[in-house]
Design a protein around this motif. Structure first.
Motif, PDB file in Angstrom:
ATOM      1  N   ILE A   1      -8.432   5.847   2.613  1.00 12.13           N
ATOM      2  CA  ILE A   1      -7.867   6.834   1.693  1.00 12.13           C
ATOM      3  C   ILE A   1      -6.621   7.465   2.291  1.00 12.13           C
ATOM      4  O   ILE A   1      -5.594   7.622   1.619  1.00 12.13           O
ATOM      5  N   TYR A   2      -6.685   7.840   3.568  1.00  8.70           N
ATOM      6  CA  TYR A   2      -5.532   8.466   4.225  1.00  8.70           C
ATOM      7  C   TYR A   2      -4.330   7.511   4.272  1.00  8.70           C
ATOM      8  O   TYR A   2      -3.183   7.941   4.175  1.00  8.70           O
ATOM      9  N   GLN A   3      -4.591   6.217   4.410  1.00  9.03           N
ATOM     10  CA  GLN A   3      -3.484   5.259   4.517  1.00  9.03           C
ATOM     11  C   GLN A   3      -2.943   4.820   3.158  1.00  9.03           C
ATOM     12  O   GLN A   3      -1.785   4.397   3.069  1.00  9.03           O
ATOM     13  N   THR A   4      -3.760   4.937   2.105  1.00 10.32           N
ATOM     14  CA  THR A   4      -3.313   4.484   0.786  1.00 10.32           C
ATOM     15  C   THR A   4      -2.899   5.637  -0.125  1.00 10.32           C
ATOM     16  O   THR A   4      -1.864   5.568  -0.794  1.00 10.32           O
ATOM     17  N   GLN A   5      -3.707   6.709  -0.156  1.00 10.29           N
ATOM     18  CA  GLN A   5      -3.410   7.848  -1.020  1.00 10.29           C
ATOM     19  C   GLN A   5      -2.714   8.976  -0.273  1.00 10.29           C
ATOM     20  O   GLN A   5      -1.909   9.699  -0.843  1.00 10.29           O
TER      21      GLN A   5
END
Length: 251
Positions: free
Chosen positions: A198-202
């Motif tokens: 999530i941190y890397q995509t959103q």
């Protein structure tokens, strides 16, 4: 006073009904009574000694109030408040119901990080001198769209108690693997594979994880948050043109 980011401290309207008496048969209608001037409603001032009992009681009286609409000068943001942070939920609902936030602005804007609201340069409603005991939950993390309460730093506030009024909404940005790894190492984070993804995509703000109480998440209006985050600001990150708000509990 405008606080630096390192020190994130991250009326009930009265409706008057006018009664009109109508004549029966050929009786003369009475004159309309003069309007009664409404007095502004002021909430009970809380103290550090009364805050837990008072917010617990308020939360029990409003058990289903979890959806909040933040109507800003840039558009609407719908937020769901978490029930497992009960003191913080009760406090936010209480202040929203009293109209406290309607006299405040987003006073700190950090593009690609967060927007922070809940105060103003002008005097506003008095709510008392208190902070909220922390309700930091390990299953919540600062992904894009999470809502938390600001606070003073650990040196002054080792209990990590929250401000009663200053809230922030995470905008964030996607982190590269290197950025995320650096955050994990510096802040000793224990993230799951799903959270890392999530941190890397959103995107989000992992540097805040497990240090501030997260009280809810944005359901609708992330484009509004992006719009607020893009406004011009002064050197203290205060928007050059006030971004106002009105906050209502809608369910």
């Amino acid at each position: 006073m405008r606080l630096p980011l390192s020190r994130l401290y991250i009326l009930l309207p009265v409706t008057i009904a006018y009664l009109f008496a109508f004549s029966a048969c050929q009786q003369k209608a009475p004159e309309k009574p003069a309007p009664v001037k409404a007095e502004p409603f002021t909430p009970t001032l809380l103290t550090q000694e009364t805050v837990v009992d008072s917010l617990t009681a308020y939360g029990q009286a409003h058990p289903h109030d979890t959806l909040v609409l933040i109507s800003t000068s840039k558009g609407d943001i719908k937020v769901r408040l978490f029930k497992d942070t009960p003191l913080h939920r009760a406090n936010f609902v209480r202040l929203a119901n009293y109209g406290f936030f309607d006299k405040t602005v987003f006073f700190r804007v950090e593009k690609d990080f967060m927007i922070q609201g809940g105060r103003t340069d002008e005097p506003n409603m008095k709510i008392g001198m208190y902070n909220i005991p922390q309700e930091i939950r390990p299953h919540y993390y600062h992904k894009r769209g999470m809502v938390g309460m600001a606070r003073y730093g650990d040196k002054e506030n080792p209990e990590r108690m929250s401000s009663p009024r200053d809230f922030y909404i995470v905008q964030g940005h996607p982190l590269s693997p290197e950025e995320l790894a650096a955050n994990i190492q510096e802040f000793k984070l224990n993230l799951t594979p799903a959270q890392k993804k999530i941190y890397q995509t959103q995107g989000g703000a992992p540097n805040l994880d497990q240090q501030y109480t997260i009280i809810g998440e944005v359901l609708e209006g992330m484009s509004v948050i992006d719009s607020i985050a893009a406004v011009p600001v002064d050197p203290q990150k205060w928007p050059l043109k006030d971004v106002t708000m009105k906050v209502r509990v809608i369910k």
